[in-house]
Design a protein around this motif. Structure first.
Motif, short mmCIF file in Angstrom:
data_model
loop_
_atom_site.label_atom_id
_atom_site.label_comp_id
_atom_site.label_asym_id
_atom_site.label_seq_id
_atom_site.Cartn_x
_atom_site.Cartn_y
_atom_site.Cartn_z
N TYR A 1 1.02 -1.50 -0.04
CA TYR A 1 -0.13 0.12 -0.10
C TYR A 1 0.85 0.93 0.43
N LYS A 2 1.82 1.05 0.70
CA LYS A 2 2.99 2.38 0.61
C LYS A 2 3.06 2.78 -1.00
N PHE B 1 1.53 1.50 -3.55
CA PHE B 1 0.97 2.81 -3.89
C PHE B 1 0.63 3.90 -3.94
N GLU B 2 0.69 4.21 -2.59
CA GLU B 2 0.78 5.67 -1.84
C GLU B 2 1.56 7.11 -2.68
N GLN B 3 2.26 6.37 -2.92
CA GLN B 3 3.32 6.78 -3.45
C GLN B 3 3.51 7.22 -4.92
N SER B 4 2.91 5.92 -5.13
CA SER B 4 3.07 5.89 -7.20
C SER B 4 2.00 7.73 -6.97
N ILE B 5 1.44 7.55 -6.54
CA ILE B 5 0.25 8.51 -6.79
C ILE B 5 1.75 10.49 -6.90
N ASP B 6 3.02 10.60 -6.03
CA ASP B 6 3.61 11.32 -6.12
C ASP B 6 4.23 11.61 -7.57
N LYS C 1 -8.59 -0.03 -2.20
CA LYS C 1 -6.87 0.56 -1.31
C LYS C 1 -7.25 1.83 -3.52
N GLU D 1 -9.25 4.13 -3.34
CA GLU D 1 -9.13 5.25 -2.19
C GLU D 1 -8.31 6.39 -2.24
N ILE D 2 -7.60 5.75 -2.72
CA ILE D 2 -6.08 6.78 -3.45
C ILE D 2 -6.42 7.89 -4.20
N TYR D 3 -6.60 7.05 -5.64
CA TYR D 3 -6.56 7.73 -6.93
C TYR D 3 -8.28 7.75 -7.41
#
Length: 173
Positions: free
Chosen positions: A128-129, A131-136, A160, A163-165
């Motif tokens: 999940y980290k 995934f979360e860092q990919s957006i940046d 997940k 939620e992020i994207y």
């Protein structure tokens, strides 16, 4: 503690056998990615990241199928990086390969595509980290491509990612 697959001698023996069997072939002879080509027909001059590249098959094949794009490949495991570099060299793939724990050493912040086959054994926190860092690190219209089996948590990963994207589409099973 779980064993890292790259530290297993059996893995390297199997890898060497496969490499010897295919020594006269290059990535174009082994794999094509027509589904990705249909989904993303124009990747000229685009930047692609193979996050957690392992020994490099995805990044090398992507480079051969989309020669005009820039491909970066990273992995946390030094032995995997060594083998990825060897595979890229053997297949004449002009790619950048370097050691990085997820995005720790990645300077680019505008990848057109990030490809990841998550390290399932690392657990959801690590995945999940990523995934979360990919957006940046994605360009404005960039896309994160995740390869994951249903039995390895694809449904919870989909939630997940939504939620992020704000969206997540399953493009192939």
């Amino acid at each position: 503690m779980k064993q890292n697959v790259y530290d297993n001698n059996n893995f390297f023996n199997q890898y060497e056998e496969l490499r010897e069997k295919n020594k006269n072939k290059n990535a174009n002879d082994l794999i094509e990615i027509p589904n990705f080509r249909k989904l993303v027909p124009d990747v000229k001059n685009k930047s692609i990241l193979d996050l957690g590249c392992g020994i490099g098959p995805v990044g090398v094949v992507v480079k051969h199928n989309f020669n005009d794009c820039q491909v970066e490949m990273v992995d946390v495991n030094p032995r995997a990086i060594e083998l990825a570099k060897e595979n890229a060299k053997r297949n004449n793939a002009d790619v950048n390969i370097y050691l990085s724990d997820a995005f720790e050493s990645i300077k680019t912040i505008d990848f057109s595509h990030i490809l990841v086959n998550p390290p399932i054994r690392a657990g959801k926190v690590v995945i999940y980290k990523m995934f979360e860092q990919s957006i940046d690190h994605l360009a404005k219209d960039g896309c994160l491509w995740v390869v994951m089996r249903k039995s390895h948590g694809a449904l919870s990963a989909k939630k997940k990612l939504e939620e992020i994207y704000g969206n997540c589409e399953i493009v192939n099973r």
